[in-house]
Enzyme design. Structure first.
Site, PDB file in Angstrom:
ATOM      1  N   ASP A  84      -7.532  -2.595   2.162  1.00  0.00           N
ATOM      2  CA  ASP A  84      -7.128  -3.706   2.877  1.00  0.00           C
ATOM      3  C   ASP A  84      -5.580  -4.288   2.266  1.00  0.00           C
ATOM      4  O   ASP A  84      -5.124  -3.940   1.235  1.00  0.00           O
ATOM      5  CB  ASP A  84      -7.800  -4.767   2.665  1.00  0.00           C
ATOM      6  N   GLU A 115      -4.173   0.143   4.669  1.00  0.00           N
ATOM      7  CA  GLU A 115      -3.423  -0.593   5.888  1.00  0.00           C
ATOM      8  C   GLU A 115      -2.142  -1.271   5.902  1.00  0.00           C
ATOM      9  O   GLU A 115      -1.802  -2.052   5.016  1.00  0.00           O
ATOM     10  CB  GLU A 115      -4.555  -2.046   5.945  1.00  0.00           C
TER      11      GLU A 115
END
Length: 607
Positions: free
Chosen positions: A321, A350
């Site tokens: 993330d 990400e």
């Protein structure tokens, strides 16, 4: 520190393995007064290299060397302190279940299914409410409340996932998220070594991994190293003054400093120090303290935590993330440490940017002017995702429509390995694809076909296959993460069985299933070369080829019947060959012209 914490002795990682390539292990011990103890042990092949007290009296870090002669077993670590009773800690070394080279990460041969576990299926209603946690309420009518989906719900529907043609699952975080509100999403972790009891337990998580592997489905773990939850257990007793950024603000109840979200500072040669600092050190939101990976003990902790989960769950990948937010040099060390231990593994980071230059920067092997080497194989293709939607929604002009898609794919010259980039139509943080495309089934068919056939790793969000949407509230994350119909007893609709689905929903589900099942065996799609032709007259042709297998994708945006002249495609050498439509089974001949009766996606297999 609370009385309950004083009575607790915590050791992390809770176990390790013999035979790891990296022979060093750092244990973090937490308990009353541990900083004043001296450790010792006597076990063949294992030795204490050093130990370090924390700034807090209650932390002790122990560096172990686990040599090649160390075998699996349990050994005792003795902690001694003058005028205090000694403390004995049992620590276990396990045998590895398989060699490091056998950890096969996801790649372009896979089709990934992203799941928000709380909203997918409730397999065990007994864990819906866990007494003592900060959010005990269960309310399916509350878009931001807990709905009861869990690990068991995913496990019970692995057959559906397999039948749909998905070969990897990516559940959003399943670790303990003991937050008072919106804890369902999982990204404010309060214990990096514990499964949230409302999702299940470690045994349930391992069972999911094992049964998924038995069906040829890899498990990708969603991890977060940038931040933790405000109620993480260590926030009551931080190990060092620099464990989190702006710790003094937190301790003094001062306003936190939010990140500026200016991710370009990672690449910008002109970026100011102030902008870099706020981007890297600012808190993502008030409920998520920003971790300081420049602290070497925290850096080691986070790296070891990722490796512990890889071994424990036999993972097929990690999704990391908010990849650009932590210290970028730590992120390179983190990825390198994992890939050196597991050379065939994969990680996707990400980077939510629509600029392909920024996305490409994070892929290992990119031509960076600052010499940065990320060790990250896969990044997420936000630029192509947005362009795909724009291409399908806009009119066909010289600088719009399918021409946008053609030119966006041409940017692949910049990426070291385009086929390792992850393409998707939607995810848990953006509007549902059906909503983005104005609830047009025709556009959905074209989008799904392109995602599945482009030279990428395709990812699909749960429910996309049955046209789930959030059009009533665009941008509303709670509605984007709607319950999957049939995941709860008493649901009127059941997408797992097809009960109650509309004809349109069933058709889309069958459409994607057909493509993904074919994709499993198509080397042209998963390994082949790519060739495409500039769009003309609302037609865009893309070819994938491997040896003697050729697959064509034609996107047709014309509203009525249209004739496609094939002379401009002569280099394909398809004259006189038969083409079978993957969806309809219809066979046509590649003649001087081909009549297309309706718009949409045509997927042809050359016979």
């Amino acid at each position: 520190m609370s009385n309950s914490m004083q009575a607790q002795l915590r050791v992390e990682p809770p176990n390790w393995w013999a035979g790891m390539r990296n022979t060093r292990l750092q244990l973090m011990l937490h308990g009353e007064g541990l900083a004043h103890y001296t450790p010792g042990l006597n076990y063949e092949g294992v030795s204490i290299v050093a130990w370090h007290p924390g700034a807090s009296d209650n932390y002790l870090f122990i560096d172990l060397e686990i040599g090649p002669t160390a075998s699996a077993g349990t050994f005792e670590i003795q902690l001694r302190r003058p005028e205090k009773s000694p403390i004995s800690i049992s620590y276990r070394l396990k045998n590895r279940e398989k060699p490091a080279e056998s950890f096969k990460g996801f790649d372009a041969s896979d089709a990934i299914y992203l799941i928000t576990p709380d909203r997918f299926a409730n397999g065990n209603p007994g864990n819906d409410i866990v007494k003592g946690m900060r959010e005990e309420k269960l309310d399916r009518k509350d878009d931001y409340g807990r709905h009861g989906g869990d690990i068991e719900g995913i496990r019970q529907h692995l057959d559906y996932i397999e039948e749909m043609g998905f070969t990897a699952i990516w559940p959003s975080p399943l670790l303990t998220n003991d937050m008072p509100r919106a804890s369902y999403h999982g990204y404010a972790i309060t214990d990096f070594y514990e499964v949230d009891p409302r999702f299940g337990n470690l045994e349930t998580y391992q069972k999911l991994a094992q049964e998924a592997a038995g069906k040829g489905i890899k498990l990708i773990m969603d991890q977060v190293v940038n931040h933790c939850g405000l109620y993480h257990w260590w926030m009551e007793d931080l190990p060092f003054p620099d464990w989190i950024h702006y710790q003094e603000n937190f301790l003094n109840d001062a306003p936190f400093t939010v990140t500026n979200h200016r991710r370009t500072v990672n690449q910008d040669p002109y970026a100011s120090h102030a902008d870099k600092q706020r981007m890297n050190q600012g808190w993502f939101v008030p409920s998520m303290p920003d971790l300081n990976q420049s602290n070497p003990f925290l850096a080691t902790y986070l790296i070891q935590n990722s490796i512990w989960w890889i071994e424990t769950l036999q993972l097929g990948g990690i999704r990391q993330d908010t990849y650009p937010y932590p210290n970028k040099h730590f992120m390179a060390d983190w990825a390198r440490s994992i890939m050196e231990e597991y050379p065939n593994f994969n990680i996707v980071g990400e980077e939510w940017s629509y600029n392909p230059l920024l996305v490409g920067y994070w892929q290992h092997g990119s031509r960076t002017t600052d010499g940065y080497a990320s060790h990250l194989r896969t990044t997420m293709d936000f630029p192509l995702q947005r362009t795909l939607v724009e291409a399908l929604n806009s009119e066909e002009e010289w600088d719009s429509g399918l021409n946008l898609l053609y030119e966006a794919l041409a940017n692949d010259f910049y990426y070291p390995r385009p086929i390792d980039i992850m393409l998707f139509g939607d995810n848990h943080d953006m509007d549902r694809l059906f909503t983005q495309l104005g609830e047009s089934p025709l556009k959905m068919e074209m989008a799904l076909a392109f995602i599945a056939l482009a030279p990428r790793i395709p990812q699909f969000y749960y429910g996309t296959e049955i046209l789930m949407e959030n059009s009533a509230k665009p941008g509303d994350h709670g509605l984007i993460r709607t319950d999957f119909p049939g995941g709860w007893k008493g649901d009127n609709k059941n997408a797992f069985t097809g009960k109650g689905l509309s004809g349109q929903e069933l058709k889309m589900q069958q459409y994607l299933r057909r493509i993904l099942q074919f994709r499993k065996t198509s080397k042209a799609i998963t390994r082949g070369s790519t060739l495409h032709f500039a769009p003309e007259n609302g037609l865009y042709l893309l070819l994938r080829r491997y040896d003697d297998e050729t697959v064509l994708l034609l996107l047709n945006k014309n509203k009525g019947s249209v004739k496609m002249e094939t002379s401009r495609f002569s280099e394909l050498e398809l004259a006189g060959k038969d083409l079978e439509n993957l969806i309809t089974g219809e066979v046509i001949s590649w003649d001087a012209e081909i009549v297309l009766q309706k718009p949409g996606a045509y997927i042809w297999m050359v016979k």
